[in-house]
Design a protein around this motif. Structure first.
Motif, short mmCIF file in Angstrom:
data_model
loop_
_atom_site.label_atom_id
_atom_site.label_comp_id
_atom_site.label_asym_id
_atom_site.label_seq_id
_atom_site.Cartn_x
_atom_site.Cartn_y
_atom_site.Cartn_z
N CYS A 145 -48.72 21.39 -5.51
CA CYS A 145 -49.89 21.20 -4.67
C CYS A 145 -50.82 22.41 -4.79
O CYS A 145 -50.42 23.44 -5.32
CB CYS A 145 -49.48 20.96 -3.22
SG CYS A 145 -48.78 22.40 -2.40
N CYS B 166 -41.61 20.58 -2.54
CA CYS B 166 -42.29 20.99 -3.76
C CYS B 166 -41.31 21.48 -4.83
O CYS B 166 -41.51 21.24 -6.02
CB CYS B 166 -43.35 22.03 -3.45
SG CYS B 166 -44.77 21.34 -2.54
N GLY C 121 -47.45 13.49 -4.75
CA GLY C 121 -48.44 14.44 -4.25
C GLY C 121 -47.90 15.37 -3.19
O GLY C 121 -46.70 15.46 -2.94
N CYS C 122 -48.82 16.03 -2.55
CA CYS C 122 -48.54 17.07 -1.57
C CYS C 122 -48.19 16.47 -0.21
O CYS C 122 -48.70 15.44 0.18
CB CYS C 122 -49.80 17.91 -1.45
SG CYS C 122 -49.70 19.26 -0.31
N CYS D 214 -48.09 18.90 2.39
CA CYS D 214 -48.51 19.99 3.25
C CYS D 214 -49.54 19.50 4.27
O CYS D 214 -50.39 18.68 3.93
CB CYS D 214 -49.11 21.12 2.42
SG CYS D 214 -47.96 21.86 1.24
#
Length: 50
Positions: free
Chosen positions: A20, A35, A46-47, A49
């Motif tokens: 990310c 991650c 994907g991320c 966060c």
């Protein structure tokens, strides 16, 4: 036998995450685990966060 990964050994505390766009130092425990697993397993996701 299960594969165990010491997340502290894989942490890059100086740069940007490979998964990310966030600095590695800003990851919480869940972000580090997510991650790191994404990178190690080469997963196309994907991320997470906030």
């Amino acid at each position: 036998m299960p594969l165990t990964i010491d997340l502290d050994d894989r942490a890059d505390t100086t740069g940007v995450c490979a998964v990310c766009p966030h600095p590695w130092a800003e990851h919480d425990a869940l972000g580090v685990r997510y991650c790191t697993a994404t990178t190690v397993s080469a997963l196309p996701r994907g991320c997470i966060c906030p």
